[in-house]
Design an enzyme around this catalytic site. Sequence first.
Site, PDB file in Angstrom:
ATOM      1  N   LYS A 148     -13.000  -5.859   2.633  1.00 28.36           N
ATOM      2  CA  LYS A 148     -12.352  -7.083   3.061  1.00 28.36           C
ATOM      3  C   LYS A 148     -11.334  -6.719   4.277  1.00 28.36           C
ATOM      4  O   LYS A 148     -11.517  -7.503   5.497  1.00 28.36           O
ATOM      5  CB  LYS A 148     -11.734  -7.766   2.004  1.00 28.36           C
ATOM      6  CG  LYS A 148     -12.437  -8.519   0.853  1.00 28.36           C
ATOM      7  CD  LYS A 148     -11.894  -9.155   0.046  1.00 28.36           C
ATOM      8  CE  LYS A 148     -10.771  -8.402  -0.872  1.00 28.36           C
ATOM      9  NZ  LYS A 148     -10.970  -7.320  -1.530  1.00 28.36           N
ATOM     10  N   ARG A 164      -7.423 -16.127  -5.163  1.00 25.48           N
ATOM     11  CA  ARG A 164      -7.796 -15.151  -6.002  1.00 25.48           C
ATOM     12  C   ARG A 164      -8.260 -15.713  -7.531  1.00 25.48           C
ATOM     13  O   ARG A 164      -8.536 -15.189  -8.438  1.00 25.48           O
ATOM     14  CB  ARG A 164      -6.904 -14.171  -6.481  1.00 25.48           C
ATOM     15  CG  ARG A 164      -6.672 -12.995  -5.504  1.00 25.48           C
ATOM     16  CD  ARG A 164      -8.115 -12.093  -5.364  1.00 25.48           C
ATOM     17  NE  ARG A 164      -7.393 -10.711  -5.716  1.00 25.48           N
ATOM     18  CZ  ARG A 164      -7.056  -9.804  -4.789  1.00 25.48           C
ATOM     19  NH1 ARG A 164      -6.751 -10.243  -3.618  1.00 25.48           N
ATOM     20  NH2 ARG A 164      -6.687  -8.756  -5.033  1.00 25.48           N
ATOM     21  N   ARG A 180      -9.791   5.972   0.354  1.00 24.04           N
ATOM     22  CA  ARG A 180      -8.970   5.105   1.250  1.00 24.04           C
ATOM     23  C   ARG A 180      -7.745   5.771   1.880  1.00 24.04           C
ATOM     24  O   ARG A 180      -7.014   6.316   1.015  1.00 24.04           O
ATOM     25  CB  ARG A 180      -9.087   3.974   0.824  1.00 24.04           C
ATOM     26  CG  ARG A 180      -8.182   2.984   1.676  1.00 24.04           C
ATOM     27  CD  ARG A 180      -8.122   1.434   1.395  1.00 24.04           C
ATOM     28  NE  ARG A 180      -7.675   1.261  -0.094  1.00 24.04           N
ATOM     29  CZ  ARG A 180      -8.088  -0.031  -0.471  1.00 24.04           C
ATOM     30  NH1 ARG A 180      -8.423  -1.079   0.165  1.00 24.04           N
ATOM     31  NH2 ARG A 180      -7.763  -0.396  -1.820  1.00 24.04           N
ATOM     32  N   ARG A 193      -2.729   4.342  -1.477  1.00 18.88           N
ATOM     33  CA  ARG A 193      -2.027   3.126  -2.264  1.00 18.88           C
ATOM     34  C   ARG A 193      -1.972   3.614  -3.765  1.00 18.88           C
ATOM     35  O   ARG A 193      -2.588   4.295  -4.177  1.00 18.88           O
ATOM     36  CB  ARG A 193      -3.064   2.122  -2.349  1.00 18.88           C
ATOM     37  CG  ARG A 193      -2.569   1.097  -0.983  1.00 18.88           C
ATOM     38  CD  ARG A 193      -3.686  -0.049  -0.815  1.00 18.88           C
ATOM     39  NE  ARG A 193      -3.770  -0.921  -1.954  1.00 18.88           N
ATOM     40  CZ  ARG A 193      -4.750  -1.961  -1.844  1.00 18.88           C
ATOM     41  NH1 ARG A 193      -5.276  -2.202  -0.697  1.00 18.88           N
ATOM     42  NH2 ARG A 193      -5.142  -2.452  -2.962  1.00 18.88           N
ATOM     43  N   ARG A 212      -8.313  -3.729 -12.261  1.00 23.69           N
ATOM     44  CA  ARG A 212      -8.371  -4.574 -10.844  1.00 23.69           C
ATOM     45  C   ARG A 212      -9.871  -5.183 -10.779  1.00 23.69           C
ATOM     46  O   ARG A 212     -10.017  -6.555 -10.602  1.00 23.69           O
ATOM     47  CB  ARG A 212      -8.132  -3.977  -9.535  1.00 23.69           C
ATOM     48  CG  ARG A 212      -6.624  -3.553  -9.416  1.00 23.69           C
ATOM     49  CD  ARG A 212      -6.667  -2.416  -8.440  1.00 23.69           C
ATOM     50  NE  ARG A 212      -7.065  -2.958  -7.047  1.00 23.69           N
ATOM     51  CZ  ARG A 212      -7.311  -1.963  -6.204  1.00 23.69           C
ATOM     52  NH1 ARG A 212      -7.127  -0.716  -6.097  1.00 23.69           N
ATOM     53  NH2 ARG A 212      -7.577  -2.299  -4.769  1.00 23.69           N
TER      54      ARG A 212
HETATM   55  P1  AP5 Z   1     -11.024  -2.029   2.485  1.00 28.61           P
HETATM   56  O1  AP5 Z   1     -11.399  -2.889   3.716  1.00 28.61           O
HETATM   57  O2  AP5 Z   1      -9.512  -1.384   2.442  1.00 28.61           O
HETATM   58  O3  AP5 Z   1     -11.340  -2.947   1.030  1.00 28.61           O
HETATM   59  P2  AP5 Z   1     -10.829  -4.110   0.613  1.00 28.61           P
HETATM   60  O4  AP5 Z   1     -11.660  -5.251   0.098  1.00 28.61           O
HETATM   61  O5  AP5 Z   1      -9.695  -4.759   1.450  1.00 28.61           O
HETATM   62  O6  AP5 Z   1     -10.314  -3.904  -0.796  1.00 28.61           O
HETATM   63  P3  AP5 Z   1      -8.677  -3.802  -1.339  1.00 28.61           P
HETATM   64  O7  AP5 Z   1      -8.567  -2.796  -2.298  1.00 28.61           O
HETATM   65  O8  AP5 Z   1      -7.620  -4.132  -0.297  1.00 28.61           O
HETATM   66  O9  AP5 Z   1      -8.705  -5.236  -2.060  1.00 28.61           O
HETATM   67  P4  AP5 Z   1      -7.954  -5.873  -3.105  1.00 28.61           P
HETATM   68  O10 AP5 Z   1      -8.440  -7.043  -3.237  1.00 28.61           O
HETATM   69  O11 AP5 Z   1      -8.031  -5.084  -4.486  1.00 28.61           O
HETATM   70  O12 AP5 Z   1      -6.354  -5.458  -2.941  1.00 28.61           O
HETATM   71  P5  AP5 Z   1      -5.337  -6.448  -2.354  1.00 28.61           P
HETATM   72  O13 AP5 Z   1      -4.515  -5.748  -1.221  1.00 28.61           O
HETATM   73  O14 AP5 Z   1      -5.785  -7.905  -1.739  1.00 28.61           O
HETATM   74  O15 AP5 Z   1     -12.381  -0.712   2.113  1.00 28.61           O
HETATM   75  C1  AP5 Z   1     -11.882   0.077   1.379  1.00 28.61           C
HETATM   76  C2  AP5 Z   1     -12.422   1.540   1.655  1.00 28.61           C
HETATM   77  O16 AP5 Z   1     -13.733   1.593   1.981  1.00 28.61           O
HETATM   78  C3  AP5 Z   1     -11.577   1.878   3.064  1.00 28.61           C
HETATM   79  O17 AP5 Z   1     -11.350   3.186   2.944  1.00 28.61           O
HETATM   80  C4  AP5 Z   1     -12.808   1.661   4.210  1.00 28.61           C
HETATM   81  O18 AP5 Z   1     -12.598   2.552   5.049  1.00 28.61           O
HETATM   82  C5  AP5 Z   1     -14.145   1.889   3.104  1.00 28.61           C
HETATM   83  N1  AP5 Z   1     -15.097   0.888   3.495  1.00 28.61           N
HETATM   84  C6  AP5 Z   1     -15.279  -0.303   3.789  1.00 28.61           C
HETATM   85  N2  AP5 Z   1     -16.123  -0.742   4.472  1.00 28.61           N
HETATM   86  C7  AP5 Z   1     -17.181   0.334   4.086  1.00 28.61           C
HETATM   87  C8  AP5 Z   1     -18.803   0.301   4.151  1.00 28.61           C
HETATM   88  N3  AP5 Z   1     -19.480  -0.797   4.569  1.00 28.61           N
HETATM   89  N4  AP5 Z   1     -19.272   1.665   3.803  1.00 28.61           N
HETATM   90  C9  AP5 Z   1     -18.408   2.548   3.461  1.00 28.61           C
HETATM   91  N5  AP5 Z   1     -17.079   2.526   3.447  1.00 28.61           N
HETATM   92  C10 AP5 Z   1     -16.295   1.444   3.730  1.00 28.61           C
HETATM   93  O19 AP5 Z   1      -4.481  -6.775  -3.582  1.00 28.61           O
HETATM   94  C11 AP5 Z   1      -3.940  -5.604  -4.413  1.00 28.61           C
HETATM   95  C12 AP5 Z   1      -2.882  -6.338  -5.109  1.00 28.61           C
HETATM   96  O20 AP5 Z   1      -1.999  -7.281  -4.669  1.00 28.61           O
HETATM   97  C13 AP5 Z   1      -3.712  -7.001  -6.251  1.00 28.61           C
HETATM   98  O21 AP5 Z   1      -4.164  -6.000  -7.384  1.00 28.61           O
HETATM   99  C14 AP5 Z   1      -2.844  -7.953  -7.226  1.00 28.61           C
HETATM  100  O22 AP5 Z   1      -1.792  -7.394  -7.919  1.00 28.61           O
HETATM  101  C15 AP5 Z   1      -1.852  -8.221  -5.862  1.00 28.61           C
HETATM  102  N6  AP5 Z   1      -2.527  -9.352  -5.044  1.00 28.61           N
HETATM  103  C16 AP5 Z   1      -3.035  -9.479  -3.798  1.00 28.61           C
HETATM  104  N7  AP5 Z   1      -3.608 -10.918  -3.527  1.00 28.61           N
HETATM  105  C17 AP5 Z   1      -3.118 -11.594  -4.531  1.00 28.61           C
HETATM  106  C18 AP5 Z   1      -3.343 -12.900  -5.133  1.00 28.61           C
HETATM  107  N8  AP5 Z   1      -3.950 -14.082  -4.214  1.00 28.61           N
HETATM  108  N9  AP5 Z   1      -3.073 -13.285  -6.030  1.00 28.61           N
HETATM  109  C19 AP5 Z   1      -2.385 -12.666  -7.023  1.00 28.61           C
HETATM  110  N10 AP5 Z   1      -2.229 -11.368  -6.920  1.00 28.61           N
HETATM  111  C20 AP5 Z   1      -2.472 -10.814  -5.527  1.00 28.61           C
END
Ligand code: AP5
Length: 212
Positions: A13, A88, A127, A156, A167
């Site tokens: 994402k 979410r 990552r 992270r 997660r």
């Molecule tokens: P990346 O693009 O970083 O993946 P992502 O989908 O953004 O993953 P996240 O881990 O950031 O998502 P998340 O939803 O768990 O975390 P968030 O920060 O929102 O890609 C990952 C890796 O893969 C990278 O190294 C990239 O280079 C590689 N990659 C990408 N595409 C690729 C491809 N096609 N092929 C190969 N490699 C590839 O949330 C974190 C925490 O915050 C949650 O656990 C929760 O506690 C809290 N939180 C956030 N939002 C909310 C909400 N709305 N409500 C409640 N709690 C929340």
Amino acid sequence: MNIILLGPPGAGKGTQAEAITHRLGIPQVSTGDIIRAAIKKQTPRGLEFKTYTDAGALVPDALVHALVEDRLTEPDCASGFLLDGFPRTVVQAKWLDGMLEARGRSISHVLLIVVDDAVILERIVGRGLDPVTGHIYHTKFDPPPTPEIAARLIHRRDDTADVLSLRLREYHNKTAPLIPYYENAGLLRRVDGFGPVDDVKRRIADVLEGGG
Ligand code: AP5
């Protein structure tokens, strides 16, 4: 365009958000990034958030709603935005619909990046975020181009195998119900998240341009 990017942890994402927002000239609104910024500042709210993120749990809906409302009412979101990591839960989605409707706005696209849980662990543990440019690297799939960049990458706290399994459980229990929610609203488009980043970028561009 008012876009939501949906998908499990590590689906890509954040990676795709960088490309979409650059192309469309709209801001990325990542609740994960906003929450991590509050944790870094060690605000009272940030310390509360940390207990959830460290445990791989979602932050309670009401706390996230306030963050999102503040951010979406900033001037740079007036002509469009891309939500990454929000909503979410179905409660968050309904709240968002109401909040936008009250301002005469609505969501135009919901893109679901589809990947299997099997590929996610490798993506997550490799990552690294460049704090200078904001670019998300990966040790294998998108390695940093210089040793200087490699040395400054941030890993992270929640990117471990143990926290990832929690997660993913949160995703399947609480976030996956958004798929039928947005399908019923006629907004959901699935995008294959496998393969090189540029291939996924092209698939997303096709959908947003109406050809996918
Ligand atoms: P990346 O693009 O970083 O993946 P992502 O989908 O953004 O993953 P996240 O881990 O950031 O998502 P998340 O939803 O768990 O975390 P968030 O920060 O929102 O890609 C990952 C890796 O893969 C990278 O190294 C990239 O280079 C590689 N990659 C990408 N595409 C690729 C491809 N096609 N092929 C190969 N490699 C590839 O949330 C974190 C925490 O915050 C949650 O656990 C929760 O506690 C809290 N939180 C956030 N939002 C909310 C909400 N709305 N409500 C409640 N709690 C929340």
